[in-house]
Scaffold this motif. Structure first.
Motif, mmCIF file in Angstrom:
data_model
loop_
_atom_site.group_PDB
_atom_site.id
_atom_site.type_symbol
_atom_site.label_atom_id
_atom_site.label_comp_id
_atom_site.label_asym_id
_atom_site.label_seq_id
_atom_site.Cartn_x
_atom_site.Cartn_y
_atom_site.Cartn_z
ATOM 1 N N ARG A 96 -8.611 5.637 -11.728
ATOM 2 C CA ARG A 96 -7.197 6.204 -11.252
ATOM 3 C C ARG A 96 -6.291 4.880 -10.585
ATOM 4 O O ARG A 96 -5.358 4.870 -10.773
ATOM 5 N N HIS A 97 -7.078 4.001 -9.801
ATOM 6 C CA HIS A 97 -6.349 2.907 -9.353
ATOM 7 C C HIS A 97 -6.033 2.011 -10.688
ATOM 8 O O HIS A 97 -5.066 1.123 -10.435
ATOM 9 N N ALA A 98 -7.036 1.772 -11.508
ATOM 10 C CA ALA A 98 -6.621 0.974 -12.555
ATOM 11 C C ALA A 98 -5.526 1.362 -13.243
ATOM 12 O O ALA A 98 -4.713 0.746 -13.871
ATOM 13 N N ALA A 99 -5.427 2.645 -13.552
ATOM 14 C CA ALA A 99 -4.428 3.114 -14.395
ATOM 15 C C ALA A 99 -2.729 3.067 -13.373
ATOM 16 O O ALA A 99 -1.852 2.612 -14.146
ATOM 17 N N LEU A 100 -3.085 3.073 -12.387
ATOM 18 C CA LEU A 100 -1.810 3.046 -11.530
ATOM 19 C C LEU A 100 -1.432 1.560 -11.470
ATOM 20 O O LEU A 100 -0.294 1.429 -11.460
ATOM 21 N N ASN A 101 -2.254 0.628 -11.390
ATOM 22 C CA ASN A 101 -1.870 -0.553 -11.571
ATOM 23 C C ASN A 101 -1.484 -1.102 -12.836
ATOM 24 O O ASN A 101 -0.521 -1.955 -12.898
ATOM 25 N N ARG A 102 -1.854 -0.433 -13.983
ATOM 26 C CA ARG A 102 -1.393 -0.664 -15.286
ATOM 27 C C ARG A 102 0.064 -0.372 -15.302
ATOM 28 O O ARG A 102 0.892 -1.009 -15.653
ATOM 29 N N ILE A 128 0.868 9.617 3.565
ATOM 30 C CA ILE A 128 -0.161 9.933 2.549
ATOM 31 C C ILE A 128 -1.620 9.357 3.404
ATOM 32 O O ILE A 128 -2.218 10.122 3.558
ATOM 33 N N GLN A 129 -1.190 8.029 4.016
ATOM 34 C CA GLN A 129 -2.460 7.910 4.702
ATOM 35 C C GLN A 129 -2.738 8.766 6.023
ATOM 36 O O GLN A 129 -4.260 8.889 6.011
ATOM 37 N N ARG A 130 -1.927 9.003 6.846
ATOM 38 C CA ARG A 130 -2.308 10.031 7.906
ATOM 39 C C ARG A 130 -2.704 11.397 7.323
ATOM 40 O O ARG A 130 -3.581 12.011 7.828
ATOM 41 N N GLY A 131 -1.944 11.904 6.111
ATOM 42 C CA GLY A 131 -2.454 13.218 5.597
ATOM 43 C C GLY A 131 -3.874 13.210 4.989
ATOM 44 O O GLY A 131 -4.549 14.231 5.312
ATOM 45 N N MET A 132 -4.185 11.947 4.588
ATOM 46 C CA MET A 132 -5.605 11.909 4.010
ATOM 47 C C MET A 132 -6.577 11.963 4.901
ATOM 48 O O MET A 132 -7.816 12.529 4.855
ATOM 49 N N ARG A 133 -6.252 11.041 5.942
ATOM 50 C CA ARG A 133 -7.255 11.230 7.203
ATOM 51 C C ARG A 133 -7.339 12.602 7.726
ATOM 52 O O ARG A 133 -8.410 12.983 8.003
ATOM 53 N N HIS A 191 3.444 5.149 -5.059
ATOM 54 C CA HIS A 191 4.191 5.315 -3.817
ATOM 55 C C HIS A 191 5.774 5.342 -3.998
ATOM 56 O O HIS A 191 6.407 6.234 -3.195
ATOM 57 N N SER A 192 6.265 4.267 -4.746
ATOM 58 C CA SER A 192 7.800 4.257 -4.838
ATOM 59 C C SER A 192 8.279 5.375 -5.632
ATOM 60 O O SER A 192 9.353 5.770 -5.303
ATOM 61 N N GLU A 193 7.388 5.972 -6.678
ATOM 62 C CA GLU A 193 7.958 7.173 -7.399
ATOM 63 C C GLU A 193 7.988 8.376 -6.337
ATOM 64 O O GLU A 193 9.040 9.082 -6.359
ATOM 65 N N ILE A 248 0.884 13.805 -0.950
ATOM 66 C CA ILE A 248 -0.471 13.779 -1.393
ATOM 67 C C ILE A 248 -0.500 14.503 -2.769
ATOM 68 O O ILE A 248 -1.290 13.877 -3.649
ATOM 69 N N LEU A 249 -0.093 15.591 -3.006
ATOM 70 C CA LEU A 249 0.016 16.264 -4.122
ATOM 71 C C LEU A 249 0.857 15.206 -5.351
ATOM 72 O O LEU A 249 0.126 15.263 -6.363
ATOM 73 N N TYR A 250 1.732 14.558 -4.884
ATOM 74 C CA TYR A 250 2.243 13.748 -5.996
ATOM 75 C C TYR A 250 1.413 12.812 -6.136
ATOM 76 O O TYR A 250 1.488 12.138 -7.500
ATOM 77 N N ALA A 251 0.797 12.265 -5.291
ATOM 78 C CA ALA A 251 0.186 10.970 -5.766
ATOM 79 C C ALA A 251 -1.128 11.479 -6.346
ATOM 80 O O ALA A 251 -1.572 10.699 -7.354
ATOM 81 N N TYR A 252 -1.882 12.425 -5.865
ATOM 82 C CA TYR A 252 -3.382 12.535 -6.383
ATOM 83 C C TYR A 252 -3.260 13.685 -7.605
ATOM 84 O O TYR A 252 -4.109 13.654 -8.198
ATOM 85 N N VAL A 253 -2.305 14.686 -7.531
ATOM 86 C CA VAL A 253 -2.338 15.253 -8.756
ATOM 87 C C VAL A 253 -1.415 14.982 -9.820
ATOM 88 O O VAL A 253 -1.712 14.841 -10.968
#
Length: 187
Positions: A83-89, A175-180, A157-159, A147-152
């Motif tokens: 997922r991170h590799a795809a987002l970085n791409r 996102i950081q606090r929600g994931m925690r 983050h900018s989107e 969180i849903l926008y990011a992980y689903v």
């Protein structure tokens, strides 16, 4: 390999860290098509998704020694790397790629069905999903949506900031606090 065939992802990653190429091959054979679906959903073009998957498996091979089973499951770690590799791409390319939504939806549906069928214990999966749904419901709507926008949806983050019309720093914090909060709730 069948849905009833147990596979120890943590042990495979430990074997990769020791230099066992067979373990990496097993990971690829077992998860490659699903991981391609994850990458395709994010980068939106099959050739780019294949490149992402290739790069991600190189990263998995090189970074397997950094996997810590106390911080999460091996399978989740592998999916996170892809997922991170795809987002970085996506972030590194300045252009948008057109989406064939029908094909993308078919791949996503197929991957979801296969992942569900591969679940070792359907009762446990349903219980975990029920807990996750309850934990998500306990979050403030803004945090939950980010969180849903990011992980689903695989949004950056900018989107997400653009979609929600919220400052980028606020989105990152939510996102950081929600994931925690989700980790604490699921523990």
């Amino acid at each position: 390999m069948t849905a009833d065939d147990p596979f120890d992802y943590d042990a495979a990653l430990v074997a990769c860290a020791r230099g066992d190429q067979g373990a990496l091959q097993q990971l690829y054979q077992r998860e490659g098509r699903y991981l391609l679906g994850v990458a395709l959903r994010i980068v939106r073009q099959h050739q780019h998704a294949e490149d992402v998957l290739h790069d991600a498996f190189i990263s998995i091979w090189q970074r397997a020694g950094t996997f810590d089973p106390s911080r999460g499951a091996g399978r989740g770690w592998i999916y996170s790397v892809v997922r991170h590799a795809a987002l970085n791409r996506v972030r590194s390319s300045a252009r948008e790629v057109p989406v064939d939504e029908e094909a993308s939806a078919a791949i996503q549906d197929d991957a979801a069905l296969r992942a569900h069928a591969a679940a070792a214990d359907p009762f446990e999966l349903r219980a975990d999903l029920g807990r996750l749904q309850g934990c998500l419901a306990s979050l403030e709507p803004e945090r939950r949506n980010c969180i849903l926008y990011a992980y689903v949806d695989g949004c950056s983050h900018s989107e997400i900031a653009e979609r929600t019309r919220t400052p980028l720093g606020t989105v990152k914090t939510w996102i950081q606090r929600g994931m925690r909060m989700l980790r604490e709730c699921m523990a």
